[in-house]
Scaffold this motif. Structure first.
Motif, PDB file in Angstrom:
ATOM      1  N   ASN A  23       0.840  -1.212   0.000  1.00  0.00           N
ATOM      2  CA  ASN A  23       0.000   0.000   0.000  1.00  0.00           C
ATOM      3  C   ASN A  23       0.867   1.250   0.000  1.00  0.00           C
ATOM      4  O   ASN A  23       1.727   1.361  -0.892  1.00  0.00           O
ATOM      5  CB  ASN A  23      -1.153  -0.036   1.012  1.00  0.00           C
ATOM      6  CG  ASN A  23      -0.819  -0.238   2.459  1.00  0.00           C
ATOM      7  OD1 ASN A  23      -0.398  -1.303   2.859  1.00  0.00           O
ATOM      8  ND2 ASN A  23      -1.022   0.771   3.284  1.00  0.00           N
ATOM      9  N   ASP A  24       0.669   2.198   0.888  1.00  0.00           N
ATOM     10  CA  ASP A  24       1.240   3.544   0.758  1.00  0.00           C
ATOM     11  C   ASP A  24       2.724   3.622   0.358  1.00  0.00           C
ATOM     12  O   ASP A  24       3.545   2.876   0.892  1.00  0.00           O
ATOM     13  CB  ASP A  24       1.181   4.285   2.101  1.00  0.00           C
ATOM     14  CG  ASP A  24      -0.160   4.251   2.768  1.00  0.00           C
ATOM     15  OD1 ASP A  24      -1.093   3.652   2.237  1.00  0.00           O
ATOM     16  OD2 ASP A  24      -0.260   4.839   3.859  1.00  0.00           O
ATOM     17  N   GLN A  40       4.595   0.488   2.193  1.00  0.00           N
ATOM     18  CA  GLN A  40       3.907  -0.412   3.107  1.00  0.00           C
ATOM     19  C   GLN A  40       3.817  -1.771   2.413  1.00  0.00           C
ATOM     20  O   GLN A  40       3.297  -1.880   1.294  1.00  0.00           O
ATOM     21  CB  GLN A  40       2.497   0.121   3.405  1.00  0.00           C
ATOM     22  CG  GLN A  40       2.494   1.383   4.238  1.00  0.00           C
ATOM     23  CD  GLN A  40       2.828   1.084   5.690  1.00  0.00           C
ATOM     24  OE1 GLN A  40       1.996   0.650   6.453  1.00  0.00           O
ATOM     25  NE2 GLN A  40       4.092   1.323   6.069  1.00  0.00           N
ATOM     26  N   SER A  81       3.166   4.008   7.947  1.00  0.00           N
ATOM     27  CA  SER A  81       3.700   4.983   6.997  1.00  0.00           C
ATOM     28  C   SER A  81       4.532   6.082   7.644  1.00  0.00           C
ATOM     29  O   SER A  81       4.356   6.415   8.813  1.00  0.00           O
ATOM     30  CB  SER A  81       2.550   5.607   6.202  1.00  0.00           C
ATOM     31  OG  SER A  81       2.081   4.655   5.284  1.00  0.00           O
ATOM     32  N   ARG A 148      -0.633   9.325  13.397  1.00  0.00           N
ATOM     33  CA  ARG A 148       0.316   8.596  12.534  1.00  0.00           C
ATOM     34  C   ARG A 148       0.761   9.352  11.271  1.00  0.00           C
ATOM     35  O   ARG A 148       0.313  10.423  10.971  1.00  0.00           O
ATOM     36  CB  ARG A 148      -0.300   7.264  12.119  1.00  0.00           C
ATOM     37  CG  ARG A 148      -1.609   7.374  11.337  1.00  0.00           C
ATOM     38  CD  ARG A 148      -2.067   5.987  10.918  1.00  0.00           C
ATOM     39  NE  ARG A 148      -3.350   5.997  10.244  1.00  0.00           N
ATOM     40  CZ  ARG A 148      -4.527   5.863  10.866  1.00  0.00           C
ATOM     41  NH1 ARG A 148      -4.572   5.738  12.172  1.00  0.00           N
ATOM     42  NH2 ARG A 148      -5.650   5.896  10.172  1.00  0.00           N
ATOM     43  N   GLU A 200      -5.177  11.159   7.067  1.00  0.00           N
ATOM     44  CA  GLU A 200      -3.974  10.327   7.036  1.00  0.00           C
ATOM     45  C   GLU A 200      -2.923  10.960   6.126  1.00  0.00           C
ATOM     46  O   GLU A 200      -3.223  11.827   5.310  1.00  0.00           O
ATOM     47  CB  GLU A 200      -4.313   8.917   6.496  1.00  0.00           C
ATOM     48  CG  GLU A 200      -5.340   8.165   7.325  1.00  0.00           C
ATOM     49  CD  GLU A 200      -5.655   6.749   6.823  1.00  0.00           C
ATOM     50  OE1 GLU A 200      -5.726   5.850   7.653  1.00  0.00           O
ATOM     51  OE2 GLU A 200      -5.843   6.560   5.601  1.00  0.00           O
ATOM     52  N   CYS A 201      -1.707  10.479   6.256  1.00  0.00           N
ATOM     53  CA  CYS A 201      -0.611  10.751   5.316  1.00  0.00           C
ATOM     54  C   CYS A 201      -0.492  12.209   4.854  1.00  0.00           C
ATOM     55  O   CYS A 201      -0.649  12.500   3.654  1.00  0.00           O
ATOM     56  CB  CYS A 201      -0.744   9.852   4.091  1.00  0.00           C
ATOM     57  SG  CYS A 201      -0.667   8.102   4.500  1.00  0.00           S
TER      58      CYS A 201
HETATM   59  C1  FRU Z   1      -3.094   4.880   4.718  1.00  0.00           C
HETATM   60  C2  FRU Z   1      -2.752   4.103   5.967  1.00  0.00           C
HETATM   61  C3  FRU Z   1      -1.887   4.915   6.890  1.00  0.00           C
HETATM   62  C4  FRU Z   1      -1.184   3.864   7.697  1.00  0.00           C
HETATM   63  C5  FRU Z   1      -0.983   2.761   6.681  1.00  0.00           C
HETATM   64  C6  FRU Z   1      -1.048   1.385   7.254  1.00  0.00           C
HETATM   65  O1  FRU Z   1      -3.407   4.088   3.624  1.00  0.00           O
HETATM   66  O2  FRU Z   1      -3.952   3.707   6.609  1.00  0.00           O
HETATM   67  O3  FRU Z   1      -2.599   5.865   7.667  1.00  0.00           O
HETATM   68  O4  FRU Z   1       0.022   4.322   8.237  1.00  0.00           O
HETATM   69  O5  FRU Z   1      -1.990   2.932   5.702  1.00  0.00           O
HETATM   70  O6  FRU Z   1      -0.673   0.416   6.294  1.00  0.00           O
END
Ligand code: FRU
Length: 489
Positions: A23-24, A40, A81, A148, A200-201
Motif C-alpha cells: 500500500n502507501d 507499506q 507509513s 500517525r 492520514e498521510c
Molecule cells: C493509509 C494508511 C496509513 C497507515 C498505513 C497502514 O493508507 O492507513 O494511515 O500508516 O496505511 O498500512
C-alpha cells in the motif's frame, strides 16, 4: 482464438511489487543520484497484514531495482507509513562514517492495543542497511487512537525540522532540532477542508509559481467511506496557504483534490530534491481502501501511480491551485507511433492495439476544440467490454464509466460512475491519457485536474476509439505514444 483471456494485469510503466501486498508509498528521498521509494508491504500474502517497509530505487523514476525489506515489525509494533530525510548536518548524531545519514521517521503501530507512536531508523550506507534508534519512540502517544504518518522536512528559515502528523481529524505540526526531541507547534484543519473520514498521510512543502511567488502546500489523505467526496472511499485533498515555521494557514475557499479519480491514495512527495532541479515530485498508491484487498490481481496486489510533478498555478480568478502532471522522464519511455491527421472526424478515430507496440500500454496526447462539441466519449475495450471516458461541455463534467470494463462485481463502488467537474475556458483543451494494462490516468488541461482509475478486463482490450456518433471535427490533434521496445518484458 480471437478472444484472449486477460490474466495478467501487471502494468509496464507503473511500479508494482514482484509479489504480495503493497500500500502507501513511504520514505521517499532523493540521495546520491537515486530516487528512493519505500512502501507499506506485507511479504506473506496478497492482502493487508503486519506492515513492513520494502525498498526500491531508481535513477529515472520508471526503472526500479528492488532492494528487499528494510524495516520489519518489532516489539513496538508494525511499521506504518512515514518519511525519510537526508540529515546533511548530522543533527541526530547518527553518523558513523563519511556518508550523510539517511533517517526514516515512521509510525510504530502496536497491533494488539492499536497504540501509535513515532519512531526513527537510520542508515549510514546510502540506504542499504538500516538500524532502528535504540530510544524509540521519539514521539509518544498522547491518548489518541489515530496518531500517525509523520512527514518531516528541513525548514530552512528556522533551521530546524518540521513534522506534520495526521491526528484523527486534524494535522499537528511539531518542530525539532535533532529529529529526536519534538515540540508541538500548532494544529491545523479541524475546521478546514473535507472531513468525511479519518485524516492520514499529510505532507507540507513550499512551492513557487512561474512568477516566483512562493506558497506553502499541505496534502492530506482522507480515509473515506462509500459516500465520501469526491467519488467515494480514499482520496487526497490539498490546501494552499502560508506557513511561518510554526503554523499553517489555508487560503482555500473550496475543497481541492489531488485527483478526482478514485485510485490515487496516500500520495506524498520526495524530499531532498536538489535546489538546482527545483521539482516537487509526487507518487500515490494506485488503489482505494474500498476494494484494494479484493481486486482480481493474483500473486501481488497494487501498483503506484505514475510519478507526477506538482506545479503551483495562479488561476484566472487569482486563486492558487496545483497542477499534477506526469514527470518528464515518461517521455524517454515512449515514441510517437501514430498521429491522427488534423481535423479527422471523430467517428473515424479508431486505434487498433495491434498497430502499436505493447497494445494496452500507451499514452495519448490530444487537443480538443470544446466549442465544436457538446459531448464526446473515448472508449477502450474489446467486443464485449469497455471503459469509457466522457466529457460533456454542456454539463462541464468528465466521467469515467467502468461498469462494463471487465471484472467489476467485487465491489459496488467499483461499478459507480466517477465524476469530475470541469468547465473548459480556452479555445482548445489539452488532454493526456495514460493507459497501462489495468489503469487510466487522465490529465485535464496539463494536470489542472486528474482522474486515475483501475480496471480489470476479462478479455484483452483491442482498441481505443472516439465516440462513433459524431461527424464533428472537434479533435484538433491526437498522437498515440507507444512504449519503446526496451520497455516491454
Ligand atoms: C493509509 C494508511 C496509513 C497507515 C498505513 C497502514 O493508507 O492507513 O494511515 O500508516 O496505511 O498500512
Amino acid at each position: 482464438a480471437d478472444v484472449m483471456y486477460h490474466h495478467n494485469f501487471r502494468p509496464y510503466y507503473h511500479y508494482t511489487p514482484q509479489a504480495n501486498w503493497m500500500n502507501d508509498p513511504n520514505g521517499m528521498v532523493y540521495f546520491d543520484g537515486k530516487y528512493h521509494l519505500f512502501y507499506q508491504y506485507y511479504p506473506n500474502g496478497t492482502t493487508w497484514g503486519p506492515m513492513h517497509w520494502a525498498h526500491t530505487v531508481s535513477t529515472d523514476l520508471f526503472h526500479w531495482e528492488d532492494q528487499g525489506i528494510k524495516l520489519y515489525p518489532d516489539e513496538l509494533g508494525y511499521i506504518f507509513s512515514g518519511s525519510a530525510v537526508a540529515d546533511l548536518n548530522n543533527t541526530a548524531g547518527f553518523k558513523t562514517g563519511s556518508e550523510t545519514p539517511l533517517v526514516a521517521i515512521f509510525t510504530h503501530h502496536q497491533n494488539i492495543t492499536g497504540r501509535q507512536v513515532q519512531s526513527l531508523a537510520y542508515s549510514n550506507d546510502k540506504g542499504d542497511t538500516w538500524a532502528k534508534y535504540e530510544n524509540n519512540p521519539v514521539l509518544d502517544n498522547p491518548g489518541i487512537a489515530d496518531f500517525r504518518d509523520p512527514k518531516v522536512i528541513w525548514h530552512e528559515a528556522t533551521q530546524r525540522w518540521i513534522m506534520v502528523l495526521a491526528v484523527y481529524d486534524h494535522i499537528r505540526i511539531y518542530s525539532s532540532p535533532d529529529l529526536k526531541a519534538w515540540e508541538l507547534e500548532s494544529e491545523f484543519g479541524k475546521n478546514e477542508g473535507y472531513h468525511g473520514g479519518v485524516w492520514e498521510c499529510p505532507d507540507l512543502f513550499p512551492l513557487k509559481d512561474e512568477q516566483g511567488t512562493e506558497k506553502w502546500v499541505m496534502l492530506v489523505s482522507l480515509g473515506g467511506n462509500e459516500y465520501s467526496e469526491p467519488n467515494g472511499g480514499s482520496a487526497t485533498q490539498y490546501f494552499i496557504g502560508e506557513f511561518d515555521g510554526s503554523s499553517f494557514v489555508s487560503e482555500n475557499d473550496e475543497i481541492l483534490w489531488a485527483d478526482y479519480g478514485i485510485d490515487n491514495y496516500a500520495g506524498v512527495t520526495w524530499s531532498n530534491i536538489p535546489e538546482t532541479d527545483g521539482r516537487r515530485l509526487f507518487i500515490g498508491w494506485m488503489s482505494n481502501w474500498a476494494y484494494a484487498n479484493v481486486v482480481p490481481e493474483s500473486g501481488w496486489r497494487s501498483g503506484m501511480t505514475v510519478p507526477r510533478e506538482i506545479k503551483l498555478k495562479k488561476r484566472q480568478d487569482n486563486r492558487y491551485i496545483l497542477h499534477f502532471s506526469p514527470v518528464d522522464e515518461l517521455n524517454t519511455l515512449v515514441d510517437p507511433q501514430k498521429t491522427i491527421a488534423p481535423e479527422t472526424p471523430a467517428n473515424q478515430i479508431h486505434v487498433d492495439y495491434h498497430e502499436i507496440i505493447a497494445g494496452g500500454s500507451y499514452q495519448v496526447e490530444m487537443e480538443i476544440i470544446p466549442a465544436e462539441i457538446d459531448q464526446f466519449t473515448i472508449s477502450l475495450g474489446n467486443e464485449l467490454e469497455d471503459l469509457t471516458i466522457s466529457y460533456s461541455t454542456t454539463d462541464g463534467e468528465f466521467t469515467i464509466d467502468r461498469s462494463n470494463s471487465g471484472h467489476v462485481t467485487f465491489n459496488n463502488l467499483f461499478m459507480r460512475e466517477i465524476r469530475c467537474d470541469y468547465q473548459a475556458t480556452g479555445a482548445t483543451l489539452p488532454l493526456t491519457l495514460l493507459v497501462d494494462q489495468n489503469s487510466v490516468e487522465l490529465f485535464i488541461n496539463q494536470g489542472e485536474k486528474v482522474m486515475t482509475a483501475l480496471f480489470f478486463p476479462r478479455y484483452n482490450y483491442k482498441f481505443l476509439r472516439l465516440d462513433g456518433n459524431t461527424q464533428s471535427k472537434f479533435v484538433k490533434s491526437l498522437t498515440i505514444k507507444a512504449l519503446k521496445k526496451s520497455m516491454i518484458r
